[in-house]
Design a protein around this motif. Structure first.
Motif, mmCIF file in Angstrom:
data_model
loop_
_atom_site.group_PDB
_atom_site.id
_atom_site.type_symbol
_atom_site.label_atom_id
_atom_site.label_comp_id
_atom_site.label_asym_id
_atom_site.label_seq_id
_atom_site.Cartn_x
_atom_site.Cartn_y
_atom_site.Cartn_z
ATOM 1 N N TYR A 27 -6.525 -5.537 -4.959
ATOM 2 C CA TYR A 27 -6.790 -4.215 -4.408
ATOM 3 C C TYR A 27 -7.293 -3.276 -5.491
ATOM 4 O O TYR A 27 -7.167 -3.536 -6.694
ATOM 5 N N GLU A 46 0.822 -1.205 0.000
ATOM 6 C CA GLU A 46 0.000 0.000 0.000
ATOM 7 C C GLU A 46 0.857 1.256 0.000
ATOM 8 O O GLU A 46 0.614 2.191 -0.779
ATOM 9 N N TYR A 74 -7.483 0.435 -1.492
ATOM 10 C CA TYR A 74 -8.340 -0.479 -0.741
ATOM 11 C C TYR A 74 -8.090 -1.917 -1.200
ATOM 12 O O TYR A 74 -8.107 -2.191 -2.402
ATOM 13 N N TYR A 75 -7.853 -2.810 -0.241
ATOM 14 C CA TYR A 75 -7.823 -4.236 -0.572
ATOM 15 C C TYR A 75 -9.271 -4.710 -0.705
ATOM 16 O O TYR A 75 -10.117 -4.416 0.138
#
Length: 300
Positions: A237, A203, A226-227
């Motif tokens: 993601y 991330e 966002y996963y």
């Protein structure tokens, strides 16, 4: 016989004298009617120039501007004609002209229904501020740059340089997405990393790469990450960020650039982007079962 000829000649003379008297009596009205017609012609020419200038400020399509100006001039001339006929006391002729024009207009409207609908739709589209030449739009399953709007059709140039011609009526009756109305567009990027990856590092690295690649993204915090799911061979993601763009082509270029830079960053950090793998297993049990079945069938 001679009396009959004399009587006919007398009637002809009386008729001509009556017409001459009527013409002499109506000379002032005739002159006035001619003055009205000439004045309406010059007024129509002047009005046409004014309307053309006013319409050119709002409509970029020259064909539509000329048509609107000509319609204005025709209306002025027809008004002058009706006034001239009224001055000459030709009310019956005026009524006949109006009735004939109505019938002719109805017949022409029915015969050219499709053409007229496209024409009026083109006029309406031309006056819409949210649809201008040069805009990048998407409608009726096509996406491209608006290159022309005329009285019949709506022309788009797609990203592959193909020209798409769409009837104006279709544009007016269907939804249209205009990407050029805003100066920003959001890029969506879907990807996946291996299950062995450090998700927090992924991330952080993805956000920093996007922020360093695009000047519009000021800081990594402006990148949404966002996963979304545990996939078959990866943890997937969704990454979203805003760029300054007004066309789908610019958006595609930005997405392509983001994919290239993220791949480079992942390769450098040793982060794996897996792809689905199918394993086929062949063992002796399968062969043994097939041999047993073959033996059973042969015994039967």
């Amino acid at each position: 016989m001679q009396n009959t000829i004399s009587e006919a000649f007398t009637n002809l003379i009386n008729k001509l004298q009556g017409w001459l008297s009527a013409i002499i009596q109506n000379i002032p009205n005739l002159i006035l009617a001619i003055v009205v017609m000439v004045a309406s012609y010059f007024i129509a020419t002047y009005i046409k120039k004014i309307v053309l200038k006013l319409v050119n400020k709002r409509v970029k399509q020259q064909s539509i501007s000329n048509m609107i100006a000509k319609i204005s001039a025709v209306i002025i001339v027809l008004t002058g004609l009706f006034l001239a006929l009224g001055i000459l006391n030709l009310s019956k002729m005026l009524t006949s002209l109006l009735a004939g024009a109505g019938v002719a207009g109805l017949a022409i409207g029915l015969a050219l229904q499709g053409t007229l609908s496209n024409t009026f739709a083109g006029i309406v589209i031309s006056f819409r501020k949210r649809i201008q030449i040069g805009n990048w739009v998407e409608t009726s399953g096509y996406s491209g740059e608006v290159i022309d709007v005329n009285l019949k059709e709506f022309a788009l140039k797609e990203a592959d340089n193909n020209i798409v011609i769409i009837p104006n009526k279709t544009i007016l009756e269907n939804p249209l997405k205009n990407y050029s109305l805003t100066t920003k567009m959001r890029v969506f990027l879907n990807c996946g990393v291996g299950y062995e990856s450090d998700l927090e590092l992924v991330e952080k690295l993805t956000k920093e790469t996007i922020a360093n690649t695009f000047s519009q993204v000021k800081t990594p915090e402006n990148v949404e990450f966002y996963y979304t799911e545990f996939g078959d061979s990866s943890i997937n993601y969704l990454c979203r960020f805003w760029i300054d763009a007004e066309s789908m082509l610019e958006k595609l270029k930005a997405k392509s650039k983001a994919i290239i830079e993220i791949k480079k960053a992942y390769d450098k950090a040793g982060i794996n982007i897996p792809f689905p793998i199918r394993t086929l297993e062949f063992n002796n049990k399968l062969n043994f079962d097939d041999a047993v079945l073959d033996k059973q069938f042969s015994n039967n």
